[in-house]
Design a protein around this motif. Structure first.
Motif, PDB file in Angstrom:
ATOM      1  N   ALA A 176       0.855  -1.201   0.000  1.00  0.00           N
ATOM      2  CA  ALA A 176       0.000   0.000   0.000  1.00  0.00           C
ATOM      3  C   ALA A 176       0.877   1.233   0.000  1.00  0.00           C
ATOM      4  CB  ALA A 176      -0.927   0.021   1.203  1.00  0.00           C
ATOM      5  N   ARG A 225       0.121   3.195  -5.953  1.00  0.00           N
ATOM      6  CA  ARG A 225      -0.383   2.160  -6.846  1.00  0.00           C
ATOM      7  C   ARG A 225       0.644   1.026  -6.965  1.00  0.00           C
ATOM      8  NH1 ARG A 225      -3.599   0.691 -11.044  1.00  0.00           N
ATOM      9  NH2 ARG A 225      -2.500   0.019 -12.901  1.00  0.00           N
ATOM     10  N   ASP A 283      -2.506  -6.127  -2.757  1.00  0.00           N
ATOM     11  CA  ASP A 283      -2.529  -4.673  -2.793  1.00  0.00           C
ATOM     12  C   ASP A 283      -3.731  -4.236  -1.952  1.00  0.00           C
ATOM     13  OD1 ASP A 283      -2.365  -2.032  -3.533  1.00  0.00           O
ATOM     14  OD2 ASP A 283      -3.195  -2.327  -5.544  1.00  0.00           O
ATOM     15  N   TRP A 330      -5.781  -0.505  -0.373  1.00  0.00           N
ATOM     16  CA  TRP A 330      -5.834   0.945  -0.585  1.00  0.00           C
ATOM     17  C   TRP A 330      -6.394   1.658   0.633  1.00  0.00           C
ATOM     18  CZ3 TRP A 330     -10.824   3.452  -1.965  1.00  0.00           C
ATOM     19  CH2 TRP A 330     -10.681   4.828  -2.171  1.00  0.00           C
TER      20      TRP A 330
HETATM   21  P1  AMP Z   1      -1.150   8.425   2.652  1.00  0.00           P
HETATM   22  O1  AMP Z   1      -2.180   9.303   3.251  1.00  0.00           O
HETATM   23  O2  AMP Z   1       0.231   8.958   2.774  1.00  0.00           O
HETATM   24  O3  AMP Z   1      -1.286   6.999   3.111  1.00  0.00           O
HETATM   25  O4  AMP Z   1      -1.440   8.417   1.097  1.00  0.00           O
HETATM   26  C1  AMP Z   1      -2.707   8.045   0.645  1.00  0.00           C
HETATM   27  C2  AMP Z   1      -2.758   8.091  -0.842  1.00  0.00           C
HETATM   28  O5  AMP Z   1      -1.794   7.181  -1.394  1.00  0.00           O
HETATM   29  C3  AMP Z   1      -4.079   7.631  -1.380  1.00  0.00           C
HETATM   30  O6  AMP Z   1      -5.053   8.645  -1.367  1.00  0.00           O
HETATM   31  C4  AMP Z   1      -3.699   7.178  -2.772  1.00  0.00           C
HETATM   32  O7  AMP Z   1      -3.569   8.279  -3.638  1.00  0.00           O
HETATM   33  C5  AMP Z   1      -2.343   6.560  -2.543  1.00  0.00           C
HETATM   34  N1  AMP Z   1      -2.480   5.118  -2.297  1.00  0.00           N
HETATM   35  C6  AMP Z   1      -2.380   4.487  -1.125  1.00  0.00           C
HETATM   36  N2  AMP Z   1      -2.531   3.146  -1.289  1.00  0.00           N
HETATM   37  C7  AMP Z   1      -2.747   2.940  -2.598  1.00  0.00           C
HETATM   38  C8  AMP Z   1      -2.997   1.780  -3.411  1.00  0.00           C
HETATM   39  N3  AMP Z   1      -3.014   0.564  -2.883  1.00  0.00           N
HETATM   40  N4  AMP Z   1      -3.187   1.962  -4.732  1.00  0.00           N
HETATM   41  C9  AMP Z   1      -3.154   3.202  -5.285  1.00  0.00           C
HETATM   42  N5  AMP Z   1      -2.925   4.328  -4.576  1.00  0.00           N
HETATM   43  C10 AMP Z   1      -2.720   4.208  -3.253  1.00  0.00           C
END
Ligand code: AMP
Ligand code: COA
Length: 629
Positions: A363, A366, A385, A387
């Protein structure tokens, strides 16, 4: 029960579902119900009384597991390995909490923690939780200015810091950064606690600084202080569209219930298991899955001070997984890309016995299909994966292997977790059909463990997340749902970029660039990077009559971003241009610029003021090596 039944079970009776999950937590007073319709988006278990540290530490000792390792510290940089049992952790945290209490820290006071990846960082977090104090951990890769901004926003009574951090190529001098931040900030903490590391002994400021060991001498250990379910457990700052970071608030009880559920049901981790998230306590992954999640679940967690490559080699992850018999491992795709670049054929992986490893979770950004396939081929285990965001604190979408292992689909973080009713909208808020790309929103209320508001900024909270799609939380991510209900996360809809799994604001970088005396206007975009996912590049329009050589201005702004935001911004490239491409209403066409930099096909927007500027941008990008292929 399979995933479908669990998800539908939540949907048909959210109140009953979350009350049942709350049974896995030790309460000082059980909540009368789960959801409370109060505050901007509701609150969870608000009238319960509970303590996070009790649930993460003391209850495991009380249950007879005091001799189990709670925290394993692995530092390939200092060449040390150290285990701390739950009983030792309880003693250490109670003593630290007692010392903080003796210096006046009480429930509700804020405490900033500025520490590298050492067990004392977790102990500091848990000591705050023990007293009901609200911690705010600041990542070590940020500059003094970022620390100062956080000091002014959350107004800590105390700051707990280490003398230094250790990066492979240098010592990070925390103490001068801390002193500079306190000088810059308008708010001054009452005192600072400094953990002196062997690698660097910092000078203490008389009357303000105390040493970690010295101030604990002779104190009475503190017991856990029960707090209300909606009492803030911590504030964690994250990037938004401006230089002012957003203080994400996490409430106590929802956090406990959600993390316990996720450990058991998403990661399949239970009491006595061993779990490792290779992130940093400065990020949300570090809060939820290095510190609180595994400990609440009664599992062993690993605190890793090192990098996936170079400390000392690309096999370090697999060595730690083998030696500590890790069952589930969590890292960022960028770390795997770094390993894959050095070990394309999986040589290092084959040197270790990874029999206990059941799943690899990814995570933070992407997970590109090539990296996922590489990991699947060489590890031969589930690669999952999932999110989520700082705001949500735990996974919005995942493959919940503790409930049922669903088929994985490359490029998808799988399906929504209970509590999350995920919708795809067009810009006006109309639902889009399956397979159509749009803004991703989650129906309110969000589940336990997610943010109830932003610290001192309820208006900003509403504007950033709630106003665009009434009744829904706007995630800031764009994507689609396929015919099987699997989600695909494709891009951000705002100015946030993701560099090596670190969330950064191009807006914040633009604020730094425009403060250069020669810069009239600027733009920062994220371009594709084969290792880090994205990297920032800047465009500078200089004021007329400026004689400074262009490469000097570029050098200056690169240094300024490092000084003001920190090395973690990884801002290394910029170019000078005559004009920026804009719409007739004056909006800078950053997305089009990013497409040109990435060598992607693009359509000249119909609203562009002057299409020729795009040709100028193409030439400028070529001069700095973009597109890269
Ligand atoms: P953070 O708050 O630093 O954890 O970042 C969050 C952001 O990272 C999300 O809003 C996404 O844009 C990106 N993100 C986190 N996990 C994923 C994932 N598995 N796939 C795609 N984007 C992700
Ligand atoms: N304290 C101080 N400085 C830090 C730091 C910290 N905790 N973390 C990173 N930095 C510095 C680095 O030293 C580097 O400085 P430099 O410009 O002097 O070399 C800069 O910030 C950029 O760091 P990073 O983006 O991490 O790049 P890198 O080249 O050092 O390492 C990877 C590349 C891919 C190995 C590394 O980014 C990585 O392990 N990423 C995984 C990230 C992760 O786990 N994210 C958590 C999200 S779940």
């Amino acid at each position: 029960m399979g995933y479908r039944e669990v998800y539908e079970g939540w949907k048909s009776d959210p109140e009953g579902f979350w009350m049942a999950q709350a049974d896995a937590i030790d309460w000082d007073r059980k909540p009368s119900h789960a959801y409370f319709d109060q505050g901007p988006v509701g609150e969870w278990f608000a009238d319960g009384m509970v303590n996070t540290c009790w649930n993460a530490v003391d209850r495991h000792v009380a249950a007879g597991r005091g001799d189990q390792i709670a925290i394993m510290h692995e530092s390939p940089i200092t060449l040390s390995t150290k285990g701390i049992t739950f009983r030792q952790l309880q003693d250490r945290v109670a003593s630290l909490a007692g010392a903080l209490r003796a210096k006046g820290i009480k429930k509700g006071d804020r405490v900033i923690i500025y520490m590298p990846m050492i067990p004392e960082a977790l102990e500091a977090m848990l000591a705050c939780a023990r007293l009901g104090a609200v911690h705010s951990v600041v990542f070590g890769g940020f500059a003094a200015n970022e620390l100062a901004v956080r000091i002014d926003d959350c107004q800590p009574k105390a700051i707990i810091a280490a003398s230094c951090g250790l990066e492979p190529n240098r010592v990070v001098h925390y103490k001068p950064l801390l002193d500079a931040a306190i000088d810059q900030a308008r708010h001054k903490p009452d005192f600072c606690v400094i953990f002196q590391r062997e690698q660097e002994v910092a000078q203490l400021v008389e009357g303000r600084d105390v040493s970690w060991h010295g101030f604990q001498y002779g104190v009475t250990p503190a017991d856990c202080v029960p707090v209300e379910g909606n009492h803030p457990a911590y504030i964690l700052y994250t990037s938004g569209t401006t230089g002012q970071p957003k203080g994400v608030v996490r409430d106590t009880a929802g956090h406990l219930v959600a993390l316990q559920w996720s450990m058991n049901n998403i990661y399949n981790i239970h009491e006595g298991d061993r779990f490792w998230a290779a992130s940093d306590v400065g990020w949300v992954v570090g809060h939820s899955y290095i510190c609180y999640g595994p400990l609440i679940a009664g599992a062993t967690t690993v605190v890793f001070e090192g990098k996936p490559v170079g400390t000392p080699h690309a096999g370090v992850f697999w060595r730690i997984i083998q030696n500590h018999r890790i069952k589930s491992f969590f890292t960022a795709p960028t770390a795997l890309r770094a390993i894959r670049r050095e070990d394309p054929t999986g040589e290092w992986i084959r040197r270790y016995k990874l029999h206990d490893l059941q799943a690899l979770f990814l995570a933070g950004e992407r997970a590109d299909p090539e990296t996922v396939k590489w990991a699947q081929n060489h590890l031969g285990i589930l690669v999952i994966d999932h999110w989520w965001q700082t705001e949500t604190g735990w996974a919005i979408a995942a493959n919940p292997i503790g409930v049922e292992t669903l088929p994985t689909k490359l490029g998808s973080p799988s399906v929504p977790m209970p509590g999350h009713d995920v919708q795809i909208f067009d810009d006006e808020g109309h639902p889009l059909p399956d397979g159509t790309l749009g803004a991703i929103a989650i129906k309110l209320p969000l589940p336990p463990g997610t943010l109830p508001t932003l610290w001192n900024a309820e208006d900003r909270f509403r504007k950033s997340y709630l106003d665009h799609f009434p009744g829904y939380y706007e995630t800031g991510d764009a994507g689609y749902i396929d015919e099987d209900g699997y989600l695909y996360i494709m891009a951000r809809t705002d100015d946030v970029i993701n560099v090596a799994g670190h969330r950064l604001s191009t807006g914040a970088m633009e604020e730094v660039l425009s403060s250069h005396p020669d810069v009239a206007e600027c733009a920062v975009i994220g371009v594709a990077d084969s290792l880090k996912g994205q990297s920032p590049i800047g465009f500078l329009c200089l004021k007329s009559g400026v004689n400074t050589p262009h490469d000097q201005v570029v050098k200056d702004v690169v240094n300024m971003v490092r000084d003001k935001i920190g090395p973690v911004a990884a801002f290394k490239t910029a170019c000078v241009v005559d004009r920026l491409p804009k719409t007739r209403s004056g909006k800078i066409l950053r997305a089009t610029m990013a497409k040109i930099a990435d060598g992607e096909a693009f359509k000249t927007p119909a609203t562009i003021e002057d299409p020729v500027v795009l040709d100028e941008i193409t030439v400028a990008l070529k001069s700095i090596g973009y597109p890269q292929t």
